[in-house]
Motif scaffolding. Structure first.
Motif, PDB file in Angstrom:
ATOM      1  N   GLU A 115       0.837  -1.202   0.000  1.00 26.24           N
ATOM      2  CA  GLU A 115       0.000   0.000   0.000  1.00 26.24           C
ATOM      3  C   GLU A 115       0.876   1.257   0.000  1.00 26.24           C
ATOM      4  O   GLU A 115       0.604   2.214  -0.724  1.00 26.24           O
ATOM      5  CB  GLU A 115      -0.943  -0.020   1.201  1.00 26.24           C
ATOM      6  CG  GLU A 115      -2.044   1.006   1.123  1.00 26.24           C
ATOM      7  CD  GLU A 115      -3.090   0.814   2.206  1.00 26.24           C
ATOM      8  OE1 GLU A 115      -4.266   1.114   1.924  1.00 26.24           O
ATOM      9  OE2 GLU A 115      -2.748   0.363   3.324  1.00 26.24           O
ATOM     10  N   GLU A 116       1.950   1.238   0.785  1.00 24.12           N
ATOM     11  CA  GLU A 116       2.888   2.366   0.822  1.00 24.12           C
ATOM     12  C   GLU A 116       3.493   2.624  -0.558  1.00 24.12           C
ATOM     13  O   GLU A 116       3.726   3.771  -0.935  1.00 24.12           O
ATOM     14  CB  GLU A 116       4.026   2.092   1.817  1.00 24.12           C
ATOM     15  CG  GLU A 116       3.629   2.185   3.265  1.00 24.12           C
ATOM     16  CD  GLU A 116       4.737   1.701   4.196  1.00 24.12           C
ATOM     17  OE1 GLU A 116       5.906   1.585   3.759  1.00 24.12           O
ATOM     18  OE2 GLU A 116       4.426   1.433   5.379  1.00 24.12           O
ATOM     19  N   LYS A 117       3.753   1.556  -1.310  1.00 24.45           N
ATOM     20  CA  LYS A 117       4.337   1.668  -2.651  1.00 24.45           C
ATOM     21  C   LYS A 117       3.291   2.006  -3.715  1.00 24.45           C
ATOM     22  O   LYS A 117       3.623   2.186  -4.878  1.00 24.45           O
ATOM     23  CB  LYS A 117       5.021   0.358  -3.049  1.00 24.45           C
ATOM     24  CG  LYS A 117       6.256   0.034  -2.257  1.00 24.45           C
ATOM     25  CD  LYS A 117       6.830  -1.311  -2.714  1.00 24.45           C
ATOM     26  CE  LYS A 117       8.042  -1.700  -1.918  1.00 24.45           C
ATOM     27  NZ  LYS A 117       8.588  -2.989  -2.378  1.00 24.45           N
ATOM     28  N   GLY A 118       2.033   2.047  -3.316  1.00 26.56           N
ATOM     29  CA  GLY A 118       0.971   2.375  -4.260  1.00 26.56           C
ATOM     30  C   GLY A 118       0.581   1.233  -5.181  1.00 26.56           C
ATOM     31  O   GLY A 118       0.030   1.455  -6.254  1.00 26.56           O
ATOM     32  N   LEU A 119       0.832  -0.007  -4.747  1.00 27.08           N
ATOM     33  CA  LEU A 119       0.520  -1.176  -5.566  1.00 27.08           C
ATOM     34  C   LEU A 119      -0.903  -1.673  -5.352  1.00 27.08           C
ATOM     35  O   LEU A 119      -1.488  -2.289  -6.245  1.00 27.08           O
ATOM     36  CB  LEU A 119       1.500  -2.318  -5.262  1.00 27.08           C
ATOM     37  CG  LEU A 119       2.980  -2.004  -5.467  1.00 27.08           C
ATOM     38  CD1 LEU A 119       3.836  -3.174  -5.007  1.00 27.08           C
ATOM     39  CD2 LEU A 119       3.245  -1.660  -6.912  1.00 27.08           C
TER      40      LEU A 119
END
Length: 151
Positions: A70-74
């Protein structure tokens, strides 16, 4: 080399994992993330319990992996039908791009793995391997392996 079934299964899994991580080294994906993206490519919107079960992950491990994804925007988490106890996981556009790279890497690894194996040999192998999987899944069902992911 040990020719026992358990050794060959374990060794092949490790070789696939190493090859996959090598092929994806420049993508920023880490252990566990490719498997989740691969699962979501066919089951986008699954809840965390379904993902944990399908990917053979403990709930705590899955939460850690999903937080990083989620932090990586995946991925994005979404509550459906007002049920605040269950998040559903969806790939973002960035996640879909990374999943495409995962899919290509798995295809390359599989092509290399089956080099020199006839179609008939492969069909026979897959038939036997599916039976092994079913037997082990049945054994896991009666042990604590799946019971931990069901909590």
């Amino acid at each position: 080399m040990d020719d026992s079934l358990h050794y060959l299964i374990m060794a092949n899994q490790m070789l696939v994992q190493k090859a996959l991580l090598y092929k994806l080294k420049d993508t920023g994906l880490t252990i566990g993330q490719p498997k989740i993206l691969d699962y979501l490519s066919r089951h986008n919107g699954s809840n965390q319990k379904e993902i944990a079960r399908a990917c053979f992950l403990e709930a705590g491990s899955l939460t850690t992996i999903l937080n990083k994804m989620e932090e990586k925007g995946l991925i994005r988490r979404q509550i459906l039908n007002g049920n605040r106890r269950s998040f559903h996981i969806f790939m973002t556009e960035e996640g879909k791009k990374k999943q495409q790279l995962v899919s290509e890497a798995f295809s390359e690894i599989e092509r290399k793995a089956v080099e020199g194996i006839s179609k008939e040999e492969m069909e026979g192998f897959l038939s036997v391997y599916q039976k092994i999987y079913a037997n082990l899944l049945d054994e896991a069902g009666s042990s604590s392996i799946n019971k931990k992911t069901d909590q």
